[in-house]
Design an enzyme around this catalytic site. Structure first.
Site, PDB file in Angstrom:
ATOM      1  N   HIS A  94      -2.662  72.394 -69.804  1.00  0.00           N
ATOM      2  CA  HIS A  94      -2.110  72.200 -68.468  1.00  0.00           C
ATOM      3  C   HIS A  94      -0.597  72.359 -68.594  1.00  0.00           C
ATOM      4  O   HIS A  94       0.026  71.728 -69.454  1.00  0.00           O
ATOM      5  CB  HIS A  94      -2.411  70.797 -67.955  1.00  0.00           C
ATOM      6  CG  HIS A  94      -3.817  70.594 -67.471  1.00  0.00           C
ATOM      7  ND1 HIS A  94      -4.918  70.862 -68.229  1.00  0.00           N
ATOM      8  CD2 HIS A  94      -4.281  70.139 -66.277  1.00  0.00           C
ATOM      9  CE1 HIS A  94      -6.011  70.575 -67.527  1.00  0.00           C
ATOM     10  NE2 HIS A  94      -5.651  70.136 -66.335  1.00  0.00           N
ATOM     11  N   HIS A  96     -11.658  75.704 -64.833  1.00  0.00           N
ATOM     12  CA  HIS A  96     -10.800  74.502 -64.861  1.00  0.00           C
ATOM     13  C   HIS A  96     -11.510  73.388 -64.104  1.00  0.00           C
ATOM     14  O   HIS A  96     -11.389  73.277 -62.885  1.00  0.00           O
ATOM     15  CB  HIS A  96      -9.433  74.845 -64.241  1.00  0.00           C
ATOM     16  CG  HIS A  96      -8.434  73.730 -64.297  1.00  0.00           C
ATOM     17  ND1 HIS A  96      -7.080  73.945 -64.252  1.00  0.00           N
ATOM     18  CD2 HIS A  96      -8.577  72.384 -64.385  1.00  0.00           C
ATOM     19  CE1 HIS A  96      -6.433  72.784 -64.303  1.00  0.00           C
ATOM     20  NE2 HIS A  96      -7.327  71.819 -64.376  1.00  0.00           N
ATOM     21  N   GLU A 145       2.101  72.320 -63.626  1.00  0.00           N
ATOM     22  CA  GLU A 145       1.427  71.732 -62.456  1.00  0.00           C
ATOM     23  C   GLU A 145       2.514  70.968 -61.694  1.00  0.00           C
ATOM     24  O   GLU A 145       2.878  71.323 -60.581  1.00  0.00           O
ATOM     25  CB  GLU A 145       0.300  70.789 -62.911  1.00  0.00           C
ATOM     26  CG  GLU A 145      -0.414  70.087 -61.762  1.00  0.00           C
ATOM     27  CD  GLU A 145      -1.467  69.070 -62.244  1.00  0.00           C
ATOM     28  OE1 GLU A 145      -1.473  68.723 -63.438  1.00  0.00           O
ATOM     29  OE2 GLU A 145      -2.272  68.609 -61.389  1.00  0.00           O
ATOM     30  N   ASP A 163     -10.934  71.695 -60.440  1.00  0.00           N
ATOM     31  CA  ASP A 163     -10.197  70.651 -61.160  1.00  0.00           C
ATOM     32  C   ASP A 163     -10.977  69.326 -61.225  1.00  0.00           C
ATOM     33  O   ASP A 163     -11.657  69.079 -62.219  1.00  0.00           O
ATOM     34  CB  ASP A 163      -8.808  70.461 -60.528  1.00  0.00           C
ATOM     35  CG  ASP A 163      -7.781  69.888 -61.491  1.00  0.00           C
ATOM     36  OD1 ASP A 163      -8.085  69.735 -62.681  1.00  0.00           O
ATOM     37  OD2 ASP A 163      -6.649  69.594 -61.048  1.00  0.00           O
ATOM     38  N   ASP A 164     -10.845  68.478 -60.213  1.00  0.00           N
ATOM     39  CA  ASP A 164     -11.554  67.184 -60.166  1.00  0.00           C
ATOM     40  C   ASP A 164     -12.201  67.061 -58.778  1.00  0.00           C
ATOM     41  O   ASP A 164     -11.722  66.297 -57.924  1.00  0.00           O
ATOM     42  CB  ASP A 164     -10.561  66.032 -60.378  1.00  0.00           C
ATOM     43  CG  ASP A 164      -9.834  66.153 -61.701  1.00  0.00           C
ATOM     44  OD1 ASP A 164     -10.428  65.825 -62.740  1.00  0.00           O
ATOM     45  OD2 ASP A 164      -8.666  66.602 -61.692  1.00  0.00           O
ATOM     46  N   HIS A 176     -12.656  69.248 -64.873  1.00  0.00           N
ATOM     47  CA  HIS A 176     -12.758  68.065 -65.737  1.00  0.00           C
ATOM     48  C   HIS A 176     -14.077  67.385 -65.393  1.00  0.00           C
ATOM     49  O   HIS A 176     -14.259  66.955 -64.247  1.00  0.00           O
ATOM     50  CB  HIS A 176     -11.593  67.105 -65.478  1.00  0.00           C
ATOM     51  CG  HIS A 176     -10.257  67.739 -65.691  1.00  0.00           C
ATOM     52  ND1 HIS A 176      -9.551  67.589 -66.866  1.00  0.00           N
ATOM     53  CD2 HIS A 176      -9.500  68.547 -64.904  1.00  0.00           C
ATOM     54  CE1 HIS A 176      -8.414  68.263 -66.775  1.00  0.00           C
ATOM     55  NE2 HIS A 176      -8.356  68.858 -65.603  1.00  0.00           N
TER      56      HIS A 176
HETATM   57  N1  HPA Z   1      -3.727  67.395 -64.415  1.00  0.00           N
HETATM   58  C1  HPA Z   1      -3.547  66.718 -65.548  1.00  0.00           C
HETATM   59  N2  HPA Z   1      -4.494  65.954 -66.072  1.00  0.00           N
HETATM   60  C2  HPA Z   1      -5.673  65.880 -65.458  1.00  0.00           C
HETATM   61  C3  HPA Z   1      -5.913  66.554 -64.286  1.00  0.00           C
HETATM   62  C4  HPA Z   1      -4.882  67.362 -63.736  1.00  0.00           C
HETATM   63  O1  HPA Z   1      -4.992  68.025 -62.682  1.00  0.00           O
HETATM   64  N3  HPA Z   1      -7.176  66.262 -63.926  1.00  0.00           N
HETATM   65  C5  HPA Z   1      -7.683  65.444 -64.866  1.00  0.00           C
HETATM   66  N4  HPA Z   1      -6.771  65.204 -65.796  1.00  0.00           N
HETATM   67 ZN    ZN Z   2      -6.874  69.832 -64.606  1.00  0.00          ZN
END
Ligand code: HPA
Ligand code: ZN
Length: 333
Positions: free
Chosen positions: A200, A20, A203, A281-282, A22
């Site tokens: 996703h 996971h 979350e 994630d990011d 991006h």
């Molecule tokens: N959630 C939803 N969209 C996203 C995320 C995330 O954590 N990171 C980049 N786009």
């Molecule tokens: Zn994500």
């Protein structure tokens, strides 16, 4: 060596998979600044320090606004190559041997950047990662769920000639108010075309979005999924079907899903026997790559060596690698 040192040592050395990530979320402030100059694209920051100090988010949407603004500096194939290559160097550093990365074509095509420019830049860096370092990878194309379903079909169409590079499709961006059923037809078509599906869900959104991702979008994995513990029947189903949940602890803290890492429910998910693993994630926005996520989480939740080993094993078991490759890596943990 005490127990925590042993665990940190293990995390640093063991081969890992990341599921996971991006790629646009690995754009470090330094590269953002460099590309804004190289491409003469204005960003609302005067320095790297100013960029870093803007990274205080109160929820997913407040992050997404800055994340899409940051992506505006990505213009050429070389930019997408550089972005991906920087992430690959982080993989090398963290001993990630396999990575499955998301990209958001619509955040680029909507600015007039060609789909092919994006995918080819990313793919060239991933090929070099394999030839230089033996790192393997898969690419998953995400649809932006705040947009309508109709224009997504055009994006899917563009992806057809890149089936050799793109293994699956996913769903990201603003979750609340954009339920999975909005994309049911799109995902049906993607499956008919041979793409695997992930989404996703849970979350920030409710457990129903996890149910609907499973039942309507036929996903193989749920990205995040931390809200599942609010629904016992859902937990039972996720367990029975061995559905992987790609949890991202530092992301959840930065976006205020949990107040602090000590309150994160990852250990509870593990103890219930759910197939969870840790991801970044990011990482350029959330303060850490994979090893930092694993180490900080181990400390905050008092994870033991068995917990950490299960997390790493789950990262390979849940990947889209073939069975031979999975077993090969599982034998090295
Ligand atoms: N959630 C939803 N969209 C996203 C995320 C995330 O954590 N990171 C980049 N786009
Ligand atoms: Zn994500």
């Amino acid at each position: 060596m005490n127990n925590l040192d042993n665990i940190i040592n293990f995390i640093n050395k063991v081969p890992k998979a990341e599921l996971h990530l991006h790629i646009e979320g690995s754009l470090e402030p330094e590269l953002m600044f460099k590309l804004s100059k190289r491409n003469k694209v204005e960003i609302p920051f005067k320095s790297v320090e100013e960029i870093k100090s803007a990274y205080n988010f109160k929820n997913l949407d407040s992050f997404l606004k800055i994340y899409y603004e940051g992506s505006n500096v990505l213009i050429t194939e070389e930019d997408f190559f550089d972005l991906t290559w920087e992430y690959i160097l982080r993989c090398k550093n963290d001993n990630i041997v396999h990575t499955e990365i998301f990209f958001d074509p619509q955040s680029h095509t909507e600015r007039g950047i060609e789909f092919d420019v994006v995918i080819n830049g990313i793919n060239k860096a991933l090929k070099k990662a394999n030839s230089d370092f033996g790192i393997t990878s898969k690419i998953i194309m995400c649809f932006l769920r705040h947009l309508d379903e109709d224009p997504c079909f055009e994006v899917l169409n563009q992806a057809l000639k890149h089936k050799d590079k793109i293994i699956g499709v996913g769903l990201d961006s603003s979750e609340k108010g954009n339920p999975p059923q909005k994309f049911k037809k799109l995902f049906e078509t993607a499956i008919q075309e041979g793409f695997l599906t992930v989404a996703h869900a849970g979350e920030e959104g409710p457990p129903e979005y996890i149910w609907d991702s499973l039942n309507l979008l036929k996903v193989k994995r749920i990205d995040h999924g931390v809200q599942c513990l609010r629904d016992d029947k859902l937990v039972e189903t996720l367990k029975q079907k061995n559905i992987p949940l790609t949890v991202c602890p530092l992301s959840n803290i930065k976006l205020c899903v949990f107040e602090k890492l000590e309150n994160h429910n990852l250990k509870k998910m593990l103890d219930k026997g759910l197939r969870v693993m840790v991801n970044s994630d990011d990482p350029a926005y959330f303060g850490g790559y994979l090893n930092k996520n694993l180490i900080e989480t181990s400390k905050a939740l008092n994870l033991n060596m068995v917990d950490v080993r299960v997390l790493i094993e789950n990262s390979f078991k849940s990947s889209f690698l073939d069975e031979n490759s999975k077993n090969n890596w599982l034998g090295k943990i």
